[in-house]
Scaffold this motif. Structure first.
Motif, PDB file in Angstrom:
ATOM      1  N   THR A  34       0.842  -1.209   0.000  1.00 45.48           N
ATOM      2  CA  THR A  34       0.000   0.000   0.000  1.00 45.48           C
ATOM      3  C   THR A  34       0.872   1.251   0.000  1.00 45.48           C
ATOM      4  O   THR A  34       0.522   2.256  -0.618  1.00 45.48           O
ATOM      5  N   GLY A  35       2.042   1.187   0.663  1.00 45.69           N
ATOM      6  CA  GLY A  35       2.953   2.333   0.662  1.00 45.69           C
ATOM      7  C   GLY A  35       3.386   2.671  -0.766  1.00 45.69           C
ATOM      8  O   GLY A  35       3.346   3.821  -1.188  1.00 45.69           O
ATOM      9  N   ASP A  36       3.788   1.639  -1.546  1.00 40.44           N
ATOM     10  CA  ASP A  36       4.211   1.875  -2.936  1.00 40.44           C
ATOM     11  C   ASP A  36       3.043   2.411  -3.768  1.00 40.44           C
ATOM     12  O   ASP A  36       3.213   3.324  -4.580  1.00 40.44           O
ATOM     13  N   MET A  37       1.845   1.827  -3.557  1.00 43.20           N
ATOM     14  CA  MET A  37       0.682   2.285  -4.340  1.00 43.20           C
ATOM     15  C   MET A  37       0.398   3.755  -4.049  1.00 43.20           C
ATOM     16  O   MET A  37       0.106   4.543  -4.954  1.00 43.20           O
ATOM     17  N   LEU A  38       0.496   4.120  -2.771  1.00 46.60           N
ATOM     18  CA  LEU A  38       0.219   5.511  -2.405  1.00 46.60           C
ATOM     19  C   LEU A  38       1.305   6.449  -2.940  1.00 46.60           C
ATOM     20  O   LEU A  38       1.003   7.536  -3.440  1.00 46.60           O
ATOM     21  N   ARG A  39       2.565   6.003  -2.869  1.00 48.20           N
ATOM     22  CA  ARG A  39       3.651   6.854  -3.397  1.00 48.20           C
ATOM     23  C   ARG A  39       3.473   7.078  -4.896  1.00 48.20           C
ATOM     24  O   ARG A  39       3.717   8.171  -5.408  1.00 48.20           O
ATOM     25  N   GLU A  40       3.032   6.021  -5.611  1.00 46.60           N
ATOM     26  CA  GLU A  40       2.784   6.191  -7.059  1.00 46.60           C
ATOM     27  C   GLU A  40       1.712   7.249  -7.296  1.00 46.60           C
ATOM     28  O   GLU A  40       1.818   8.068  -8.205  1.00 46.60           O
ATOM     29  N   ARG A  41       0.658   7.227  -6.454  1.00 53.04           N
ATOM     30  CA  ARG A  41      -0.414   8.223  -6.605  1.00 53.04           C
ATOM     31  C   ARG A  41       0.111   9.627  -6.332  1.00 53.04           C
ATOM     32  O   ARG A  41      -0.272  10.581  -7.003  1.00 53.04           O
ATOM     33  N   VAL A  42       0.990   9.738  -5.309  1.00 50.84           N
ATOM     34  CA  VAL A  42       1.538  11.064  -4.985  1.00 50.84           C
ATOM     35  C   VAL A  42       2.363  11.558  -6.168  1.00 50.84           C
ATOM     36  O   VAL A  42       2.243  12.710  -6.606  1.00 50.84           O
ATOM     37  N   ILE A  85       0.721 -11.122  -1.513  1.00 50.89           N
ATOM     38  CA  ILE A  85       1.373 -10.771  -0.248  1.00 50.89           C
ATOM     39  C   ILE A  85       0.946  -9.359   0.092  1.00 50.89           C
ATOM     40  O   ILE A  85       1.057  -8.457  -0.755  1.00 50.89           O
ATOM     41  N   LEU A  86       0.422  -9.145   1.280  1.00 49.57           N
ATOM     42  CA  LEU A  86       0.075  -7.791   1.711  1.00 49.57           C
ATOM     43  C   LEU A  86       1.233  -7.239   2.536  1.00 49.57           C
ATOM     44  O   LEU A  86       1.618  -7.823   3.561  1.00 49.57           O
ATOM     45  N   ASP A  87       1.785  -6.137   2.074  1.00 45.42           N
ATOM     46  CA  ASP A  87       2.953  -5.515   2.714  1.00 45.42           C
ATOM     47  C   ASP A  87       2.518  -4.109   3.151  1.00 45.42           C
ATOM     48  O   ASP A  87       2.300  -3.244   2.322  1.00 45.42           O
TER      49      ASP A  87
END
Ligand code: AMP
Length: 224
Positions: A34-42, A85-87
């Motif tokens: 979720t951190g990577d997904m959110l950073r991509e959105r930012v 895998i949920l990270d």
């Protein structure tokens, strides 16, 4: 064999991302960070990205509804067919409850692996962490160092310190982990989901990953 949902649980800097990248290959399942997904959105500057940027920069958690929506869409993508895998998710009890509802609707075997690392090791790891802004590879200045200092082995990009890896932000992230995320582990245990504590420091990440892979295969009833 049912799909697998492997929840990698642990504080910031416990090695969830590193383990997820190794286990994704060995178990043949998707990696959802979720951190990577959110950073991509930012980075893309879309509506979600704009709404979470300042929270992330301060090391605070973004609203449950935002991450829940991203995860709900993501777990039905074709690459999640064998499992995922949920990270970094779930991080609050509310997120864990939504995940439980999502999983109940799908035949999925859920396993939680809690990466246990001493607080001082966490601080040392995070302050030495460098990330490639192009491919997302993560290096440590003391361990998993790149071949050339400050340069990504894969694409030659200049490695950066993530905004939220600055020391004052790290303290905030560890505080929110203790307050909001630790109770999630208690929730998993109460729900009867298999939870394994795995010591995750002092040996090579590959050795830790092998141990987790063996645990997962045993839980799924596969031969080791
Ligand atoms: P990570 O890369 O997993 O350490 O996440 C980086 C930042 O993204 C966190 O400090 C939060 O601001 C945000 N974030 C990632 N995952 C979640 C989540 N499950 N719930 C709320 N915020 C999250």
């Amino acid at each position: 064999m049912p799909r697998l949902c492997l929840i990698l649980f642990g504080s910031p800097g416990s090695g969830k991302g590193t383990q997820a990248k190794l286990l994704k290959e060995s178990l043949g399942i998707a990696h959802i960070s979720t951190g990577d997904m959110l950073r991509e959105r930012v980075t893309s500057g879309d509506e979600i990205g704009r709404s979470v940027a300042s929270l992330m920069q301060a090391g605070e958690l973004v609203p449950d509804e935002t991450v829940n929506r991203l995860v709900e869409e993501r777990i039905d993508q074709p690459d999640c067919i064998n499992g995922f895998i949920l990270d970094g998710y779930p991080r609050t009890v509310q997120q864990a409850q939504l995940l439980a509802e999502l999983l109940v609707l799908r035949p999925i075997r859920t396993i939680v692996v809690h990466l246990v690392v001493d607080y001082n090791v966490i601080i040392a790891r995070i302050s030495g962490r460098r990330q490639c802004p192009v491919c997302g590879s993560v290096y440590g200045i003391n361990s998993i160092a790149p071949n050339t200092v400050g340069v990504c082995d894969k694409d030659g990009a200049k490695l950066l310190v993530r905004d939220d890896d600055r020391e004052e932000v790290v303290r905030e992230r560890l505080r929110s982990y203790e307050q909001q995320t630790s109770p999630v582990l208690a929730y998993f245990k109460k729900s009867g989901i298999p939870c394994w504590d795995v010591p995750a420091a002092g040996v090579a990440p590959q050795v830790i990953a092998k141990g987790i892979e063996a645990l997962v295969r045993k839980e799924r009833g596969e031969a080791a």
